[in-house]
Design a protein around this motif. Structure first.
Motif, PDB file in Angstrom:
ATOM      1  N   GLN A   1      73.069   1.875 156.324  1.00  0.00           N
ATOM      2  CA  GLN A   1      72.570   3.230 156.099  1.00  0.00           C
ATOM      3  C   GLN A   1      71.741   3.785 157.254  1.00  0.00           C
ATOM      4  OE1 GLN A   1      70.538   3.586 152.362  1.00  0.00           O
ATOM      5  NE2 GLN A   1      72.288   4.645 151.480  1.00  0.00           N
ATOM      6  N   ASN A   2      71.028   2.896 157.970  1.00  0.00           N
ATOM      7  CA  ASN A   2      70.175   3.392 159.044  1.00  0.00           C
ATOM      8  C   ASN A   2      70.909   3.469 160.381  1.00  0.00           C
ATOM      9  OD1 ASN A   2      70.432   0.681 159.362  1.00  0.00           O
ATOM     10  ND2 ASN A   2      68.325   0.326 159.995  1.00  0.00           N
ATOM     11  N   GLY A   3      72.226   3.230 160.352  1.00  0.00           N
ATOM     12  CA  GLY A   3      72.998   3.266 161.587  1.00  0.00           C
ATOM     13  C   GLY A   3      73.649   4.618 161.809  1.00  0.00           C
ATOM     14  N   GLU A   4      73.836   4.955 163.087  1.00  0.00           N
ATOM     15  CA  GLU A   4      74.498   6.215 163.381  1.00  0.00           C
ATOM     16  C   GLU A   4      75.408   6.033 164.590  1.00  0.00           C
ATOM     17  OE1 GLU A   4      72.012   9.457 164.501  1.00  0.00           O
ATOM     18  OE2 GLU A   4      73.647  10.880 164.192  1.00  0.00           O
ATOM     19  N   ALA A   5      76.612   6.593 164.491  1.00  0.00           N
ATOM     20  CA  ALA A   5      77.555   6.495 165.599  1.00  0.00           C
ATOM     21  C   ALA A   5      77.736   7.865 166.236  1.00  0.00           C
ATOM     22  CB  ALA A   5      78.891   5.965 165.099  1.00  0.00           C
TER      23      ALA A   5
END
Lengths: 324, 354
Positions: B76-80
């Motif tokens: 959830q705390n990841g972003e691409a």
């Protein structure tokens, strides 16, 4: 499974015996006597009463007599199996009534109250807990967790009278008609308050538990697999996550039954509900030994059976337990 | 399904094979309490139909996160950010930032993924048939009976004995290798164009590893599926891959054909990896000398050096390496490296791959 079930039933017998022994001596250790009243009885009458109920005998003999008299086997003509009757003895307080009579009269009321409370606790608790887990760290999560913390910490003998007070003094007389604050059986509305007060700590606990296990399940590898398969979010939650998240709730149902039963003792008294709990409290106050014993044994058996049902249910839900 | 992200003039022509997956400037970062951590930086690569691409690197090099980002499976705390384009039958699908409903139509059908730990990757509460048929009913709208039939066919295909009985079993009744086969069968049900295998053999014992790898190899020829094999095991790479991407510190260090990686490695990190591979002598004894290792520690992703991430551990590092991040350059058609150093000749390697 049948074998497991039977062995569990057998184990229940020593458990119940321990419950009987403990409560028998504890009740008798409490100061006072069933026949104490404001005006002391003349000694001869008192001696007659004690002799009639066997209270003049040594405590240990009283105990063996009580346990011996609990279960009665009687064999009727032409029938194979003996009929087993439970006899909790006469009430010391209401001299023409038996304890069994009070349990028979009170149990349907207590059962209805308890079942409604558990049902409501499950529906609201699981719903609110899942919502908090799916919206983790949002205002919704914090609200649910805040309320449930309150629900767990504030005891029902505080919540009940405060709610009654709010309805009477702050709201109007019409509010009392809409949400009656005492009584039972005249209108379904009378159930609203006691059921809510009884269910509140359970709602709170189940919500917290559901949130915790749901968050854990949503992080698990097989949920990632479901996502990788392209399963839509809603299907994923219902088909893949909910069952695993609810297993801890199922195993909590056993302790929940115990908590609801003990909670009902207080709640019935507060809301003047003619259930077993009320008789139990009155019995304890009046040192009505047989009444207290009867209710304790009955509740004990109830909780053992509830836990047994929960274990069987758990086995049915979790294929890994089923195989073992 | 219409695609708004379609690039005009994409080469649909038959003479030029267009890549099934083109990744441009893909960056993955995670918000943590100690500030953002960039796990993957500016990845650029392409994967062609039918290719088996090995992705190697040590733990934390970003190899898994790159492909989890492509599958939309980041935590959830990841972003691409950047771009990852999946090309299906001439249509381009931009995967980065794709809306979940559209992504769910691609996941499991056009691209699928299998994971490291087969023991926990299957849902313990659902029968194998439920979990497999779910894919078919979802993506191909199959009825129950047809889906069962196809699931059975695929279980046979991955050589599961008594496949019919297995369908009605729960995951705990299967061994680890068997579960990974089920995962593979499940991921292939819709004959995806791209299969990402994230350390598929790491949790399995050695004999089963070999079986699973051979299975993947055979299935590739059957389905013409492009396979991405994420691993830290160079032996696995040598056995099944056509091409290899070496990752270090969230970046690509080297891309080459498998032979070039083993016989003509050009990045100092790749060379270090190969030199630290234990091997047996012809007589079966291991060499007496200590196993060479790459000195130093893997980089802290939260605090990457200004220049090349490998520079602090590199024997060939110059001042230039400390200041500037080397970009990935192709020095011939099939071989690229991100390094400022001159090319290495093959003989400078301690020992060639056997």
């Amino acid at each position: 499974m049948v074998r497991y079930f039977l062995s569990r039933l057998l184990i229940a017998i020593p458990t119940l015996l321990a419950v009987i022994t403990l409560s028998f001596f504890l009740v008798r250790a409490a100061p006072g006597n069933p026949f104490d009243s404001e005006k002391p009885l003349p000694p001869t009458i008192r001696a007659n009463l004690d002799a009639k109920y066997g209270l003049d005998k040594p405590v240990f003999e009283q105990f063996t007599n009580y346990v011996g008299g609990l279960v009665k086997f009687s064999k009727e003509e032409g029938s194979w199996l003996p009929t087993v009757t439970l006899d909790f003895g006469p009430s010391y307080q209401y001299k023409d009534r038996t304890v069994t009579y009070f349990i028979q009269a009170g149990f349907p009321v207590s059962l209805k109250l308890g079942l409604m409370a558990i049902a409501i606790a499950l529906v609201i608790g699981v719903g609110a807990g899942s919502l908090a887990a799916l919206r983790q760290n949002t205002w919704m999560d914090y609200t649910v967790m805040g309320f449930s913390m309150t629900g767990i910490t504030v005891p029902n003998f505080v919540v009940g009278p405060i709610l009654q007070l709010i309805v009477i003094s702050i709201l109007s007389a019409t509010a009392v008609q809409l949400v009656p604050i005492t009584g039972w059986g005249d209108s379904w509305k009378q159930a609203i308050m006691p059921v809510f007060v009884l269910a509140l700590p359970q709602i709170a606990y189940i919500a917290r538990q559901t949130r915790g296990s749901m968050i854990e399940v949503l992080r698990s590898n097989y949920i990632r697999t479901a996502r990788a398969k392209g399963v839509p979010e809603r299907t994923m939650i219902i088909r893949h996550a909910l069952k695993a998240a609810l297993l801890p709730i199922v195993s909590y149902l056993g302790p929940a039954v115990a908590a609801i039963t003990t909670g009902s003792v207080v709640v019935e008294k507060i809301f003047r509900i003619p259930g077993i709990g009320t008789h139990f409290v009155n019995g304890a106050l009046n040192r009505d030994y047989t009444m207290v014993m009867g209710v304790v044994i009955f509740f004990g058996a109830l909780i053992i059976i509830a836990n047994l049902i929960v274990d069987v249910l758990y086995g049915l839900l979790d294929p890994r337990v089923r195989a073992a | 399904m219409t695609n708004t992200n379609q690039i005009p003039n994409s080469n649909i022509g038959k003479e030029v094979v267009s890549p099934v997956l083109s990744v441009k400037d893909l960056t993955v970062s995670f918000r943590t309490n100690d500030g953002p951590v960039s796990a993957v930086n500016n990845m650029n690569f392409e994967i062609y139909p039918g290719d088996t691409v090995g992705v190697v690197g040590e733990s934390g090099s970003g190899k898994s996160q790159t492909f989890l980002a492509i599958m939309g499976l980041l935590a959830q705390n990841g972003e691409a950010t950047g771009s990852a384009i999946l090309n299906i039958e001439g249509k381009d699908h931009e995967l980065v930032g794709m809306d979940l409903n559209r992504l769910n139509k691609l996941r499991g059908s056009k691209m699928s993924m299998i994971f490291q730990d087969p023991m926990t990757s299957l849902n313990p509460y659902l029968k194998i048939s439920t979990q497999m048929c779910e894919v078919l009913r979802l993506h191909q709208g199959m009825g129950k009976a047809a889906a069962q039939q196809k699931a059975l066919k695929f279980l046979d295909l991955v050589r599961i004995p008594e496949a019919k009985a297995r369908l009605n079993q729960y995951p705990h009744e299967l061994s680890g290798g068997m579960r990974q086969r089920v995962m593979i069968a499940m991921s292939l049900l819709c004959e995806p164009a791209l299969l990402i295998a994230d350390e598929p053999t790491t949790a399995l014992d050695v004999t089963v590893q070999a079986q699973v790898l051979r299975l993947l190899h055979d299935l590739k020829t059957d389905f013409n599926t492009a396979i991405v094999l994420i691993t830290h095991d160079l032996g696995v790479v040598a056995g099944v891959c056509d091409r290899v991407q070496v990752m270090y510190g969230g970046r690509l260090a080297e891309i080459a054909r498998v032979d070039d990686i083993f016989y003509n490695p050009q990045h100092p990190y790749t060379r270090g990896l190969l030199e630290s591979t234990p091997r047996l002598n012809a007589d079966g004894s291991s060499k007496h000398a200590d196993l060479p290792t790459i000195k130093g520690q893997p980089p802290n992703l939260q605090n990457l050096p200004a220049g090349c991430a490998f520079a602090p551990r590199c024997d060939h590092a110059t001042e230039h390496c400390q200041k500037e991040i080397p970009t990935l350059r192709y020095f011939n058609e099939n071989h690229a490296k991100a390094c400022f150093a001159e090319g290495f000749s093959q003989s400078t390697l301690l020992h060639g791959a056997d």
